[in-house]
Scaffold this motif. Structure first.
Motif, PDB file in Angstrom:
ATOM      1  N   ILE A  15       0.839  -1.201   0.000  1.00  0.00           N
ATOM      2  CA  ILE A  15       0.000   0.000   0.000  1.00  0.00           C
ATOM      3  C   ILE A  15       0.873   1.251   0.000  1.00  0.00           C
ATOM      4  O   ILE A  15       0.602   2.205  -0.729  1.00  0.00           O
ATOM      5  CB  ILE A  15      -0.971  -0.015   1.200  1.00  0.00           C
ATOM      6  N   ASP A  16       1.929   1.263   0.800  1.00  0.00           N
ATOM      7  CA  ASP A  16       2.835   2.413   0.840  1.00  0.00           C
ATOM      8  C   ASP A  16       3.495   2.637  -0.527  1.00  0.00           C
ATOM      9  O   ASP A  16       3.617   3.779  -0.988  1.00  0.00           O
ATOM     10  CB  ASP A  16       3.903   2.230   1.916  1.00  0.00           C
ATOM     11  N   ASP A  20       3.053   5.950  -3.006  1.00  0.00           N
ATOM     12  CA  ASP A  20       4.191   6.694  -3.576  1.00  0.00           C
ATOM     13  C   ASP A  20       4.082   6.812  -5.096  1.00  0.00           C
ATOM     14  O   ASP A  20       4.305   7.880  -5.671  1.00  0.00           O
ATOM     15  CB  ASP A  20       5.516   6.025  -3.194  1.00  0.00           C
ATOM     16  N   ILE A  21       3.733   5.709  -5.740  1.00  0.00           N
ATOM     17  CA  ILE A  21       3.596   5.711  -7.199  1.00  0.00           C
ATOM     18  C   ILE A  21       2.460   6.637  -7.624  1.00  0.00           C
ATOM     19  O   ILE A  21       2.601   7.426  -8.569  1.00  0.00           O
ATOM     20  CB  ILE A  21       3.370   4.276  -7.727  1.00  0.00           C
ATOM     21  N   CYS A  22       1.341   6.590  -6.914  1.00  0.00           N
ATOM     22  CA  CYS A  22       0.203   7.448  -7.251  1.00  0.00           C
ATOM     23  C   CYS A  22       0.549   8.920  -7.051  1.00  0.00           C
ATOM     24  O   CYS A  22       0.124   9.765  -7.826  1.00  0.00           O
ATOM     25  CB  CYS A  22      -1.019   7.081  -6.417  1.00  0.00           C
ATOM     26  N   GLU A  27       1.367  14.151  -9.510  1.00  0.00           N
ATOM     27  CA  GLU A  27       2.254  15.297  -9.719  1.00  0.00           C
ATOM     28  C   GLU A  27       2.480  15.516 -11.215  1.00  0.00           C
ATOM     29  O   GLU A  27       2.415  16.643 -11.708  1.00  0.00           O
ATOM     30  CB  GLU A  27       3.583  15.067  -9.009  1.00  0.00           C
ATOM     31  N   SER A  28       2.717  14.431 -11.927  1.00  0.00           N
ATOM     32  CA  SER A  28       2.927  14.513 -13.373  1.00  0.00           C
ATOM     33  C   SER A  28       1.667  15.006 -14.075  1.00  0.00           C
ATOM     34  O   SER A  28       1.737  15.851 -14.978  1.00  0.00           O
ATOM     35  CB  SER A  28       3.325  13.143 -13.903  1.00  0.00           C
TER      36      SER A  28
END
Length: 64
Positions: A15-16, A20-22, A27-28
């Motif tokens: 989940i962590d 982070d990926i999301c 941001e992108s």
């Protein structure tokens, strides 16, 4: 054959990592949307100027 169930720590780690990926993706996407908004603002300005010019031209033709 029974499958091995993930532990709480493994699930938390997954989940962590997902969070982070999301965050990077959002941001992108945000950067990309700011660029799109800037281009739309420029196009809007051009269209309003063009429409105003056309209206003034038509008024000039009618008043002749």
């Amino acid at each position: 054959m029974p499958s091995k169930r993930p532990t709480v720590q493994q699930v938390k780690s997954d989940i962590d990592a997902h969070i982070d990926i999301c965050a990077l993706r959002y941001e992108s996407i945000g950067k990309e949307m700011r660029g799109v908004n800037a281009r739309l603002k420029r196009l809007e300005t051009i269209l309003i100027g063009t429409a105003g010019s056309i209206i003034l031209l038509l008024i000039g033709l009618v008043l002749k």
